[in-house]
Structures are given as structure tokens and as C-alpha cells.
Design an enzyme around this catalytic site. Structure first.
Site, PDB file in Angstrom:
ATOM      1  N   LYS A 127       0.804  -1.236   0.000  1.00 25.58           N
ATOM      2  CA  LYS A 127       0.000   0.000   0.000  1.00 25.58           C
ATOM      3  C   LYS A 127       0.835   1.284   0.000  1.00 25.58           C
ATOM      4  CE  LYS A 127      -4.255  -1.798   2.006  1.00 25.58           C
ATOM      5  NZ  LYS A 127      -5.350  -1.585   2.950  1.00 25.58           N
ATOM      6  N   ASP A 182     -10.045   2.922   1.939  1.00 27.08           N
ATOM      7  CA  ASP A 182     -10.281   2.223   3.215  1.00 27.08           C
ATOM      8  C   ASP A 182     -10.933   3.171   4.220  1.00 27.08           C
ATOM      9  OD1 ASP A 182      -9.118  -0.247   2.503  1.00 27.08           O
ATOM     10  OD2 ASP A 182      -7.111   0.487   2.980  1.00 27.08           O
TER      11      ASP A 182
END
Ligand code: ATR
Length: 292
Positions: A72, A108
Site C-alpha cells: 500500500k 479504506d
């Protein structure tokens, strides 16, 4: 599986491992429900292949990618642009194709925000309790500051990590909204009812008999208790909070909405709550026996 033709768009997930992901279920269900010609596949990418994977995906005309552990942050240098929230968090989980390369987003945290909204949990103007100071909790702290939380009590076993996040977020947002505490210091929080977000790894399957704070007095502070864990469906943290009268939620809807928001970005559409709920049911079925 949908019919694949010469015009079918491809999106996927890059991570390592990717074998247990629910993302293909989320996205392929959306394509089916919305009649969009897009397939979504998992790509296992090793740590030293991140640049090659991003460049290769672009060359292969992939419409978008999700990015998961451990890539990420590693993908960021290979993007043509990055959304400000993703930049502040320092983690990207969604790549959207542009004429210059991929633009990175973090869905997210907006996914968690949408979960909170869908459950009627307000952050703006509220005081919030956050358990944990790892990577996920740091992102939650940023989300809370971004969406106008009045104050966030960050409780962590290692106080230095809570202090580090508090200092960083307070400086970034130019206000003293983060208060670092040790787990045992919850007594310093003024009596009242707060949204409590559980961001530690304690209680994650198979370690299901533990909660990061066992003390029942702590749970008297909880109005709503959100665990970011979704395996098991009801964690010990949630049970303790429920016993103290709080409403409880797990992290499965955050997973749902991070996918929904990514799909919206790739296709420039808005997905209805009704469609989201159909996908959510399928996710619960895929996880097996899943009571809430
Ligand atoms: P993630 O990226 O998922 O946030 P992480 O960075 O490893 O993972 O963070 C894990 C979090 O769970 C931390 O807040 C950690 O507390 P410490 O910072 O003190 O390590 C917390 N955690 C993990 N195991 C714990 C335990 N047994 N008791 C209390 N907190 C724990």
C-alpha cells in the site's frame, strides 16, 4: 462468470498473499448487478516486483487496481498523481487509470466513514475514542481529524506510538484534537458516551478470546463500538461493549464500502445503498456462518 469479450475491462487486486480475498466477489457481483462489462481478478505480486506490476498493468490497459498488504505504501512512487487524503495517510489501496498513469486513492478510510454513516455514527463535532496506534489506527486518526472530530483519545499499549500519531495529526491539521493515553489511562477520559473504534489486532481470529481492554468500566464509555476486525463476526471487544449497552459493529462494512468506492471511482458512477446491501449479503455468505 460473465461473458468475456474483446471490450471487457479488467481490474484486479495486487498483494501478497491474495488467496483469501473477498474483493473479486465484491467487484464481480457489482459488474453483474449493474451490467457493467468489467472483470476483476487477483494478482499475486512479490515485494520486489511492485514497480514492474504497476507499469505492466498500465501497459496492459488495466482500468484500475486495488492494492493490499504489503504494497500500500510501496506503490506510491509509481503513480502519476495521488489524492490528498491518501497522501496524508501514506497508503494507497486503489489505482485509477488516467491518461498519464495511475492516480492513487485511499478508499479504506472513506469506506470506514461510509460504514459509520450507514450506521448513523457521527464523527463531526464529536469526541471519539480510538484503540491502537498501528498503521490502521493512524489512518483512522487522520480520518477523524479530516471529518471534523472535536477530539480523539488515542489509547495504546505503547504510549510512544500514540504520542507520535497525535503529534503528527495535530500538526498536520493545525489543532490540538488528538490526546494520547496508555490503555490503563481511560479513567482520564471525562465520563460520557463516545463512539469507540477498535483498531488493534487483538481479538482477530484465531485469538478470539481476548479484547485489548478487558476492564468492564471502560465499556461504560461506549455509545457505539466499532471493531475494524471482521473475523470473527462478533469480537470479544464487541461482546463487552454490548454488555455495557453499546451498539456494536464489525469491520465487514468497511471492507464492503472500500470496494464500493473503488468501483465508483473506476466507473465514474454512484452505487446505491440497495446494491451495496446485496453485495454485503454475498460477503457474509462467503464467510460462512456469520451472525451479527
Ligand atoms: P496494523 O497495521 O494492522 O495497524 P500494527 O501496525 O502491527 O498493525 O499495529 C497493531 C496494533 O495492535 C498496535 O496498536 C499494537 O499495540 P503496540 O503499538 O503497543 O504494539 C496493538 N496490539 C497488538 N497486540 C497487542 C496486545 N497483545 N496488547 C495490546 N495491544 C496490542
Amino acid at each position: 462468470m460473465k461473458d468475456i469479450t474483446g471490450t471487457t475491462a479488467v481490474c484486479g487486486l495486487m498483494g501478497c498473499p491474495v488467496g483469501h480475498t473477498l474483493s473479486p466477489l465484491i467487484h464481480n457481483t457489482l459488474s453483474e448487478l449493474l451490467n457493467i462489462e468489467l472483470v476483476y481478478v487477483p494478482f499475486e505480486v512479490e515485494k520486489n516486483r511492485v514497480e514492474a506490476a504497476v507499469r505492466g498493468a498500465y501497459a496492459l490497459n488495466l482500468k484500475g487496481l486495488n492494492v493490499t498488504v504489503p504494497h500500500k505504501s510501496a506503490v506510491i512512487p509509481y503513480l502519476s498523481d495521488i489524492d490528498p487524503l491518501a497522501k496524508t495517510i501514506g497508503a494507497v489501496n486503489t489505482l485509477v487509470r488516467t491518461p498519464d498513469g495511475y492516480k492513487g486513492y485511499n478508499t479504506d478510510m472513506p469506506g470506514l466513514y461510509r460504514e459509520l454513516q450507514s450506521e448513523g455514527v457521527e464523527i463531526a463535532g464529536r469526541k471519539v475514542i480510538l484503540l491502537g496506534a498501528g498503521g490502521v489506527s493512524r489512518a483512522v486518526a487522520i480520518l477523524c481529524a479530516q471529518y471534523g472530530a472535536k477530539q480523539v483519545y488515542i489509547l495504546n499499549r505503547t504510549i510512544e506510538k500514540a504520542k507520535e500519531i497525535a503529534g503528527e495529526v495535530n500538526e498536520h491539521y493545525g489543532r490540538e484534537c488528538m490526546v494520547p493515553l496508555m490503555l490503563s489511562e481511560y479513567g482520564k477520559i471525562p465520563k460520557g458516551k463516545y463512539p469507540v473504534i477498535q483498531g488493534t489486532s487483538v481479538g482477530l481470529a484465531p485469538d478470539v478470546d481476548r479484547a485489548v481492554i478487558e476492564d468492564r468500566d471502560f465499556y461504560e464509555l461506549a455509545e457505539t463500538a466499532v471493531d475494524l476486525i471482521y473475523r470473527p463476526a462478533k469480537t470479544r471487544f464487541m461482546r463487552l461493549a454490548e454488555e455495557a449497552g453499546a451498539k456494536t459493529y464489525n469491520g465487514l462494512k468497511m471492507l464492503l464500502y472500500q470496494g464500493i468506492i473503488a468501483y465508483e471511482l473506476w466507473n465514474d458512477i454512484r452505487i446505491s445503498e440497495e446494491t451495496a446491501q446485496i453485495v454485503y449479503q454475498k460477503m457474509k455468505e462467503a464467510l460462512g456462518i456469520y451472525e451479527e
